[in-house]
Write a protein that holds these residues in place. Structure first.
Motif, short mmCIF file in Angstrom:
data_model
loop_
_atom_site.label_atom_id
_atom_site.label_comp_id
_atom_site.label_asym_id
_atom_site.label_seq_id
_atom_site.Cartn_x
_atom_site.Cartn_y
_atom_site.Cartn_z
N LEU A 5 45.70 22.11 -14.14
CA LEU A 5 44.61 21.34 -14.46
C LEU A 5 44.11 21.49 -15.80
CD1 LEU A 5 42.18 19.22 -13.50
CD2 LEU A 5 41.04 21.60 -12.47
N VAL A 23 36.76 19.92 -9.06
CA VAL A 23 38.06 19.22 -9.02
C VAL A 23 39.01 20.14 -8.94
CG1 VAL A 23 39.54 18.41 -10.62
CG2 VAL A 23 37.33 17.23 -10.56
N LEU A 27 41.77 20.54 -5.69
CA LEU A 27 43.37 20.22 -5.92
C LEU A 27 43.98 21.61 -5.07
CD1 LEU A 27 43.33 19.44 -9.68
CD2 LEU A 27 44.12 18.03 -7.72
N VAL A 61 47.39 17.53 -14.21
CA VAL A 61 46.29 16.72 -13.81
C VAL A 61 45.11 17.02 -14.96
CG1 VAL A 61 44.15 16.59 -12.18
CG2 VAL A 61 46.44 17.55 -11.43
N LEU A 63 41.75 16.11 -16.48
CA LEU A 63 40.13 15.86 -16.22
C LEU A 63 39.76 15.53 -17.55
CD1 LEU A 63 37.62 15.69 -14.60
CD2 LEU A 63 37.72 18.13 -14.76
N VAL A 86 42.18 12.32 -13.45
CA VAL A 86 40.87 12.45 -12.80
C VAL A 86 39.84 11.90 -14.06
CG1 VAL A 86 39.15 13.94 -11.64
CG2 VAL A 86 41.79 14.32 -11.19
N VAL A 109 39.68 12.53 -7.63
CA VAL A 109 40.30 13.87 -7.31
C VAL A 109 40.90 14.13 -5.83
CG1 VAL A 109 38.74 15.67 -7.02
CG2 VAL A 109 40.87 16.30 -7.85
N ALA A 113 44.61 14.48 -4.91
CA ALA A 113 45.10 15.63 -4.22
C ALA A 113 45.71 15.43 -2.88
CB ALA A 113 43.76 16.41 -3.82
#
Length: 305
Positions: A5, A23, A27, A61, A63, A86, A109, A113
């Protein structure tokens, strides 16, 4: 699955920082290992993403907003690493194109996920600027990029109102320029106000400038706004929200797998909302260049498991 992330804390005026913990927790149950990174600058974000891909991370991922998503595209394009978004910015156009909730990072998310846990990914096309950046959404030049230039030069007000003020200022200064659009099958030369090359439909926070663009068909959709008086452009602008602008007599649409753009007047190209460089630009569509995580409402074809 090894996932990472990458949090861009300033995105969405701090939205990304506020939801990062939630978040991350969402995950962790979907992957075997989750690393977390919080870069402090745009350059560091790019460096972290490239390092993760080089280390063989299965899924990254991101964000953040469209700038963070664009950085993720640069790192993951042409590799086996999956990019998941995300959305936590103001535009979130790539997330929207992937069928994710563009204004709700927690809902997004949850969908990401679940897709990661089930191993659901898709391959999408990307645009590639010759000797330059990849882009996932829209490359534009002319009036639209002039608005971006003005926004980047100003610091007040913050948020969407800055774009509204920039649009009004650029309308007042509106000038057309000679634009040459060359594709593999045709050449278009005209006085124009803007051009948009769409891999996906949206730019500017959900404006379907290329409403029929499909990021899995191997083609760009191109929208050209020809020479128009500012009063005509004011009439065209509301139709951008619905995609009906393509029916206006001043608008020309075409499709291409490769495209060359040249213009008088120092037009600047922007892609995924990021500054590229002054025209001329040569761009090609690269089929299946990026593996992504789709949302529940995704219309993407060709599941790549």
């Amino acid at each position: 699955m090894r996932a990472a992330l990458v949090v861009c804390p300033a995105s969405g005026l701090g939205t990304a920082a506020r939801v990062a913990g939630t978040v991350s927790a969402a995950l962790r149950d979907s992957v075997d290992h989750l690393g977390q990174h919080v870069p402090t600058s745009a350059d560091e974000t790019v460096a972290v993403l490239r390092s993760l891909v080089a280390d063989g991370t299965d899924a990254v991922v991101v964000l953040g907003g469209d700038g963070a998503a664009h950085a993720g595209v640069q790192a993951c394009a042409g590799t086996q690493t999956t990019l998941a978004i995300v959305p936590a910015g103001t535009g979130n156009d790539l997330a929207r194109a992937l069928g994710l909730p563009p204004k709700d990072p927690i809902a997004a998310v949850t969908e990401v996920a679940q897709a990661l846990a089930e191993g659901r990914t898709h391959r999408i096309d990307l645009g590639k600027v010759e000797d330059g950046a990849w882009f996932a959404t829209v490359l534009c030049a002319g009036f639209d990029s002039a608005v971006n230039e003005r926004v980047n030069r100003t610091r007040w007000p913050r948020g969407p109102r800055r774009y509204d003020i920039a649009i009004l200022a650029e309308l007042a200064a509106l000038k057309s320029a000679r634009l040459i659009v060359r594709t593999e099958s045709e050449t278009l030369e005209l006085a124009a106000n803007s051009v948009a090359v769409g891999n996906t439909p949206y730019y500017g926070g959900g404006i379907p400038v290329c409403p029929d663009a499909d990021p899995a068909d191997g083609w760009f959709d191109v929208t050209v706004v020809g020479q128009a008086h500012r009063r005509d452009l004011v009439r065209i602008l509301p139709g951008l929200r619905t995609g009906s602008h393509v029916d206006h007599p001043a608008v020309t649409t075409l499709r291409a797998k490769s495209i060359s753009l040249a213009a008088d007047g120092g037009w600047i190209g922007y892609a995924d909302g990021e500054r590229i460089r002054e025209l001329p630009l040569d761009v090609r569509c690269v089929p299946g260049a990026l593996r992504v995580v789709p949302g529940r409402s995704s219309q993407l074809r060709g599941l790549d498991q």
